[in-house]
Design an enzyme around this catalytic site. Structure first.
Site, short mmCIF file in Angstrom:
data_model
loop_
_atom_site.label_atom_id
_atom_site.label_comp_id
_atom_site.label_asym_id
_atom_site.label_seq_id
_atom_site.Cartn_x
_atom_site.Cartn_y
_atom_site.Cartn_z
N GLU A 129 -3.99 2.75 6.82
CA GLU A 129 -4.01 2.57 5.36
C GLU A 129 -4.78 3.73 4.71
OE1 GLU A 129 -4.77 -1.37 3.87
OE2 GLU A 129 -5.77 -0.61 2.09
N ARG B 281 0.83 -1.24 0.00
CA ARG B 281 0.00 0.00 0.00
C ARG B 281 0.85 1.27 0.00
NH1 ARG B 281 -1.89 -3.70 -1.10
NH2 ARG B 281 -3.45 -4.93 -0.06
N SER C 61 -10.22 -1.25 4.42
CA SER C 61 -9.37 -1.49 5.59
C SER C 61 -8.85 -0.18 6.15
CB SER C 61 -8.19 -2.37 5.20
OG SER C 61 -8.67 -3.64 4.83
C1 LIG Z 1 -15.49 -1.71 0.45
C2 LIG Z 1 -14.05 -1.40 0.18
C3 LIG Z 1 -13.16 -2.43 -0.08
C4 LIG Z 1 -11.82 -2.15 -0.35
N1 LIG Z 1 -10.98 -3.19 -0.60
C5 LIG Z 1 -9.69 -2.94 -0.88
C6 LIG Z 1 -8.79 -4.01 -1.18
O1 LIG Z 1 -9.15 -5.17 -1.21
N2 LIG Z 1 -7.50 -3.70 -1.44
C7 LIG Z 1 -7.05 -2.42 -1.42
O2 LIG Z 1 -5.86 -2.20 -1.67
N3 LIG Z 1 -7.88 -1.40 -1.16
C8 LIG Z 1 -9.17 -1.62 -0.89
N4 LIG Z 1 -10.01 -0.57 -0.61
C9 LIG Z 1 -9.48 0.80 -0.55
C10 LIG Z 1 -9.54 1.58 -1.87
O3 LIG Z 1 -10.61 1.11 -2.69
C11 LIG Z 1 -8.22 1.49 -2.63
O4 LIG Z 1 -7.17 2.05 -1.89
C12 LIG Z 1 -8.31 2.20 -3.99
O5 LIG Z 1 -7.12 1.93 -4.70
C13 LIG Z 1 -8.49 3.70 -3.88
O6 LIG Z 1 -8.80 4.21 -5.17
P1 LIG Z 1 -9.58 5.58 -5.35
O7 LIG Z 1 -9.66 5.87 -6.79
O8 LIG Z 1 -10.87 5.54 -4.62
O9 LIG Z 1 -8.58 6.57 -4.65
P2 LIG Z 1 -8.90 7.75 -3.64
O10 LIG Z 1 -9.47 7.19 -2.39
O11 LIG Z 1 -9.65 8.80 -4.34
O12 LIG Z 1 -7.43 8.26 -3.33
C14 LIG Z 1 -6.54 7.44 -2.57
C15 LIG Z 1 -5.13 8.04 -2.68
O13 LIG Z 1 -4.71 7.96 -4.04
C16 LIG Z 1 -4.39 9.26 -4.54
N5 LIG Z 1 -4.80 9.30 -5.95
C17 LIG Z 1 -6.05 9.09 -6.47
N6 LIG Z 1 -6.01 9.19 -7.82
C18 LIG Z 1 -4.72 9.48 -8.15
C19 LIG Z 1 -4.03 9.69 -9.38
N7 LIG Z 1 -4.65 9.65 -10.57
N8 LIG Z 1 -2.70 9.94 -9.35
C20 LIG Z 1 -2.03 9.99 -8.16
N9 LIG Z 1 -2.63 9.82 -6.95
C21 LIG Z 1 -3.95 9.55 -6.95
C22 LIG Z 1 -5.18 10.23 -3.68
O14 LIG Z 1 -4.57 11.50 -3.64
C23 LIG Z 1 -5.11 9.54 -2.32
O15 LIG Z 1 -3.88 9.79 -1.68
C24 LIG Z 1 -11.36 -0.82 -0.35
C25 LIG Z 1 -12.26 0.23 -0.10
C26 LIG Z 1 -13.59 -0.05 0.16
C27 LIG Z 1 -14.55 1.07 0.39
#
Ligand SMILES: Cc1cc2nc3c(=O)[nH]c(=O)nc-3n(C[C@H](O)[C@H](O)[C@H](O)COP(=O)(O)OP(=O)(O)OC[C@H]3O[C@@H](n4cnc5c(N)ncnc54)[C@H](O)[C@@H]3O)c2cc1C
Length: 300
Positions: free
Chosen positions: A291, A168, A221
């Site tokens: 995380e 992560r 998480s």
């Molecule tokens: C129900 C549920 C289940 C989940 N299961 C998992 C899992 O199994 N494994 C896991 O790893 N995560 C999981 N997550 C967490 C999350 O979905 C991941 O971390 C996902 O990768 C976040 O993507 P996002 O587009 O929503 O990013 P955001 O939440 O919008 O951003 C997260 C971070 O990424 C940065 N970011 C976003 N887009 C960009 C970009 N284009 N360039 C650079 N930085 C950027 C943001 O600034 C921030 O720091 C889960 C979340 C939920 C709600």
């Protein structure tokens, strides 16, 4: 404050970020920009003053925005850059594509290795930034190269080898922090039967449904798993399942998830995170690492 560039995207002032995060909490961003495409994004960034704080977000599924909101500009990438196609033997996906769509597309293209992404409710950009993963797979295991954009709007193609991805966490080789944002990635995947990949996706999604509180707003998480253990096991062993602060609760279904019961403030969630962490430290001597990412200011 930012200069006002002439662009084709949508610029929203004082926009509530609770609308853009999976926890459904968070104060307002001074500016929220929804780019019309890559060139538009470049122009927009070029028009900003050098000191303007800029945050990129995808689906906000790993993000706690504090109640006082964000001073600066938030760039929303979800649904913006949505290109997704085969490029030779690689899968090309832009940052605004959802992980679920990428997983299903790769399966249909007879490619194996991205199935784990099906249940991650974020964008490709967010998955790259977080090195999102589960069920033994991680985003950067399958990345060949990426394109990035910097604060001045300069776009670069970078080889996967230029990044070091751990659990992560992603940084530049040499230990420099990431100061560019992801625009797109090329994924290198093994060939295989589409039906096999589709079956794997189905069973991974069913597993999630059975173990995660997907009916209430959450951000997945809360803590990373410590080496050799599980954050959920430690939190549960402290008797914290169901523990509440304001409208935030440690999920009854999965102890590493915090759910918003409907009226949670970001401050409730942040206090609950601190309480879980302190309790686990006190009872088990383990210092859990967060995380979820936190941005913004406390409400006065
Ligand atoms: C129900 C549920 C289940 C989940 N299961 C998992 C899992 O199994 N494994 C896991 O790893 N995560 C999981 N997550 C967490 C999350 O979905 C991941 O971390 C996902 O990768 C976040 O993507 P996002 O587009 O929503 O990013 P955001 O939440 O919008 O951003 C997260 C971070 O990424 C940065 N970011 C976003 N887009 C960009 C970009 N284009 N360039 C650079 N930085 C950027 C943001 O600034 C921030 O720091 C889960 C979340 C939920 C709600």
């Amino acid at each position: 404050m930012m200069a006002q560039p002439i662009t084709q995207g949508k610029l929203l002032l004082n926009e509530p970020l609770a609308r853009y995060t999976s926890w459904r909490v968070g104060g307002m961003a001074d500016c929220l920009y929804i780019p019309a495409g890559l060139e538009d994004l470049q122009e927009f960034l070029q028009g900003l003053s050098e000191n303007e704080p800029v945050y990129f977000i995808g689906l906000g599924s790993n993000l706690l925005v504090r109640d006082g909101g964000v001073r600066g500009t938030v760039v929303l990438m979800h649904n913006v850059l949505t290109g997704l196609h085969m490029d030779g033997s690689e899968v090309y996906a832009e940052a605004g594509v959802t992980c679920a769509k990428l997983a299903k597309f790769t399966a249909r293209q007879h490619r194996h290795g991205a199935e784990f992404m099906a249940g991650i409710p974020g964008t490709v950009g967010g998955a790259l930034a977080m090195n999102a993963g589960c069920h033994g797979g991680e985003t950067w295991d399958i990345v060949k190269k990426v394109t990035t954009i910097d604060h001045r709007g300069q776009v670069r193609e970078r080889d996967g080898q230029e990044f070091v991805a751990t659990y992560r966490h992603v940084e530049m080789t040499g230990g420099e922090p990431l100061n560019e944002w992801f625009i797109a990635a090329w994924f290198e995947l093994a060939e295989g039967a589409a039906s096999e990949a589709e079956q794997k996706i189905k069973s991974l999604l069913a597993k999630r449904l059975a173990t995660q509180p997907l009916n209430l707003p959450n951000a997945g998480s809360t803590f990373r798993n410590p080496p050799g253990d599980f954050a959920a096991r430690l939190v549960e062993a402290c008797g914290l399942k169901g523990y509440k602060i304001g409208g935030a609760q440690v999920s009854e279904k999965h102890a590493n998830f915090i759910v918003n019961l409907g009226d949670a403030a970001a401050a409730d969630i942040e206090q609950l995170i601190a309480h879980m962490r302190a309790t686990v430290k006190q009872q088990h001597g383990v210092d859990l690492q967060q995380e979820v990412r936190v941005i913004g200011e406390f409400k006065e």
